[in-house]
Design a protein around this motif. Structure first.
Motif, PDB file in Angstrom:
ATOM      1  N   LEU A 169      27.897  37.129  36.643  1.00  0.00           N
ATOM      2  CA  LEU A 169      28.455  36.212  37.638  1.00  0.00           C
ATOM      3  C   LEU A 169      27.866  34.810  37.484  1.00  0.00           C
ATOM      4  O   LEU A 169      28.599  33.816  37.549  1.00  0.00           O
ATOM      5  CB  LEU A 169      28.198  36.746  39.053  1.00  0.00           C
ATOM      6  N   THR A 170      26.571  34.733  37.256  1.00  0.00           N
ATOM      7  CA  THR A 170      25.916  33.436  37.053  1.00  0.00           C
ATOM      8  C   THR A 170      26.520  32.721  35.847  1.00  0.00           C
ATOM      9  O   THR A 170      26.800  31.521  35.896  1.00  0.00           O
ATOM     10  CB  THR A 170      24.404  33.621  36.862  1.00  0.00           C
ATOM     11  N   THR A 171      26.733  33.467  34.777  1.00  0.00           N
ATOM     12  CA  THR A 171      27.341  32.894  33.574  1.00  0.00           C
ATOM     13  C   THR A 171      28.763  32.409  33.860  1.00  0.00           C
ATOM     14  O   THR A 171      29.184  31.364  33.356  1.00  0.00           O
ATOM     15  CB  THR A 171      27.355  33.938  32.434  1.00  0.00           C
ATOM     16  N   ALA A 172      29.509  33.138  34.674  1.00  0.00           N
ATOM     17  CA  ALA A 172      30.880  32.751  35.009  1.00  0.00           C
ATOM     18  C   ALA A 172      30.922  31.524  35.911  1.00  0.00           C
ATOM     19  O   ALA A 172      31.879  30.742  35.853  1.00  0.00           O
ATOM     20  CB  ALA A 172      31.596  33.924  35.681  1.00  0.00           C
ATOM     21  N   ILE A 173      29.904  31.328  36.741  1.00  0.00           N
ATOM     22  CA  ILE A 173      29.870  30.208  37.682  1.00  0.00           C
ATOM     23  C   ILE A 173      29.422  28.913  37.007  1.00  0.00           C
ATOM     24  O   ILE A 173      29.809  27.822  37.438  1.00  0.00           O
ATOM     25  CB  ILE A 173      28.975  30.549  38.897  1.00  0.00           C
ATOM     26  N   GLU A 174      28.635  29.000  35.944  1.00  0.00           N
ATOM     27  CA  GLU A 174      28.107  27.796  35.281  1.00  0.00           C
ATOM     28  C   GLU A 174      29.175  26.754  34.947  1.00  0.00           C
ATOM     29  O   GLU A 174      28.987  25.570  35.237  1.00  0.00           O
ATOM     30  CB  GLU A 174      27.328  28.181  34.018  1.00  0.00           C
ATOM     31  N   LEU A 208      39.940  24.409  36.344  1.00  0.00           N
ATOM     32  CA  LEU A 208      39.387  24.946  37.585  1.00  0.00           C
ATOM     33  C   LEU A 208      39.942  26.332  37.868  1.00  0.00           C
ATOM     34  O   LEU A 208      39.185  27.268  38.157  1.00  0.00           O
ATOM     35  CB  LEU A 208      39.700  24.010  38.755  1.00  0.00           C
ATOM     36  N   PHE A 209      41.254  26.491  37.770  1.00  0.00           N
ATOM     37  CA  PHE A 209      41.859  27.792  38.070  1.00  0.00           C
ATOM     38  C   PHE A 209      41.464  28.858  37.067  1.00  0.00           C
ATOM     39  O   PHE A 209      41.289  30.027  37.428  1.00  0.00           O
ATOM     40  CB  PHE A 209      43.376  27.655  38.168  1.00  0.00           C
ATOM     41  N   GLN A 210      41.265  28.490  35.804  1.00  0.00           N
ATOM     42  CA  GLN A 210      40.802  29.456  34.809  1.00  0.00           C
ATOM     43  C   GLN A 210      39.384  29.916  35.112  1.00  0.00           C
ATOM     44  O   GLN A 210      39.064  31.099  34.990  1.00  0.00           O
ATOM     45  CB  GLN A 210      40.888  28.861  33.403  1.00  0.00           C
ATOM     46  N   ILE A 211      38.545  28.991  35.514  1.00  0.00           N
ATOM     47  CA  ILE A 211      37.168  29.340  35.871  1.00  0.00           C
ATOM     48  C   ILE A 211      37.164  30.263  37.088  1.00  0.00           C
ATOM     49  O   ILE A 211      36.454  31.275  37.119  1.00  0.00           O
ATOM     50  CB  ILE A 211      36.329  28.069  36.133  1.00  0.00           C
ATOM     51  N   LEU A 212      37.959  29.923  38.108  1.00  0.00           N
ATOM     52  CA  LEU A 212      38.028  30.761  39.314  1.00  0.00           C
ATOM     53  C   LEU A 212      38.577  32.148  38.994  1.00  0.00           C
ATOM     54  O   LEU A 212      38.121  33.149  39.556  1.00  0.00           O
ATOM     55  CB  LEU A 212      38.874  30.076  40.390  1.00  0.00           C
ATOM     56  N   ASN A 238      37.476  37.912  38.231  1.00  0.00           N
ATOM     57  CA  ASN A 238      37.437  39.123  37.398  1.00  0.00           C
ATOM     58  C   ASN A 238      36.052  39.756  37.400  1.00  0.00           C
ATOM     59  O   ASN A 238      35.929  40.986  37.416  1.00  0.00           O
ATOM     60  CB  ASN A 238      37.867  38.786  35.957  1.00  0.00           C
ATOM     61  N   VAL A 239      35.020  38.943  37.380  1.00  0.00           N
ATOM     62  CA  VAL A 239      33.649  39.468  37.457  1.00  0.00           C
ATOM     63  C   VAL A 239      33.437  40.173  38.788  1.00  0.00           C
ATOM     64  O   VAL A 239      32.893  41.290  38.848  1.00  0.00           O
ATOM     65  CB  VAL A 239      32.601  38.338  37.259  1.00  0.00           C
ATOM     66  N   LEU A 240      33.898  39.553  39.875  1.00  0.00           N
ATOM     67  CA  LEU A 240      33.729  40.153  41.201  1.00  0.00           C
ATOM     68  C   LEU A 240      34.536  41.440  41.335  1.00  0.00           C
ATOM     69  O   LEU A 240      34.083  42.394  41.987  1.00  0.00           O
ATOM     70  CB  LEU A 240      34.134  39.146  42.284  1.00  0.00           C
ATOM     71  N   LEU A 241      35.719  41.489  40.728  1.00  0.00           N
ATOM     72  CA  LEU A 241      36.522  42.713  40.767  1.00  0.00           C
ATOM     73  C   LEU A 241      35.805  43.878  40.086  1.00  0.00           C
ATOM     74  O   LEU A 241      35.975  45.028  40.462  1.00  0.00           O
ATOM     75  CB  LEU A 241      37.882  42.481  40.102  1.00  0.00           C
ATOM     76  N   LEU A 295      32.083  21.303  35.845  1.00  0.00           N
ATOM     77  CA  LEU A 295      33.416  20.715  35.819  1.00  0.00           C
ATOM     78  C   LEU A 295      33.414  19.387  36.568  1.00  0.00           C
ATOM     79  O   LEU A 295      33.031  19.314  37.731  1.00  0.00           O
ATOM     80  CB  LEU A 295      34.431  21.683  36.442  1.00  0.00           C
ATOM     81  N   ALA A 296      33.815  18.340  35.881  1.00  0.00           N
ATOM     82  CA  ALA A 296      33.839  17.002  36.482  1.00  0.00           C
ATOM     83  C   ALA A 296      35.289  16.580  36.706  1.00  0.00           C
ATOM     84  O   ALA A 296      36.103  16.623  35.787  1.00  0.00           O
ATOM     85  CB  ALA A 296      33.142  16.003  35.574  1.00  0.00           C
TER      86      ALA A 296
END
Length: 105
Positions: free
Chosen positions: A24-29, A90-94, A99-102, A34-35
């Motif tokens: 999850l940490t890796t997915a949130i980075e 942004l939507f790809q990251i979310l 998917n990680v949370l699922l 994102l700027a």
């Protein structure tokens, strides 16, 4: 623990949670990095109207300072659509975070 859906070696609940937390940490980075950009240059993406009205002002520098106050980076070349790529990223990251949370379920 499981490997390819099959029972494998003994493990602990804590280790499994640590793996998911790391994932999850890796997915949130990327979300934190994102700027988003901002523009001040009107619908056509130029400063023509600004320059005609107040030609003595450096509009490029003014725009950079103005959008910077909102934590955005300057986008001097644009159109009415804005930066669609930023929203797609942004939507790809979310989606990846989701998917990680699922996987926790």
């Amino acid at each position: 623990g499981r490997t390819h859906g099959q029972v494998a070696v003994p493990t602990t609940f804590g280790k499994l949670i640590a793996v998911e937390l790391n994932t999850l940490t890796t997915a949130i980075e990327p979300l934190m990095k994102l700027a988003f950009s901002g523009k001040f240059s009107g619908a056509t993406g130029s400063n023509v109207d600004h320059n005609l009205t107040f030609p003595e002002i450096d509009w490029i520098e003014y725009e950079k300072d103005f959008v910077g106050k909102f934590g955005l980076r300057q986008n001097t070349v644009s159109d009415q659509r804005g930066q669609l790529v930023e929203r797609v990223q942004l939507f790809q990251i979310l989606q990846n975070i989701n998917n990680v949370l699922l996987n926790l379920g």
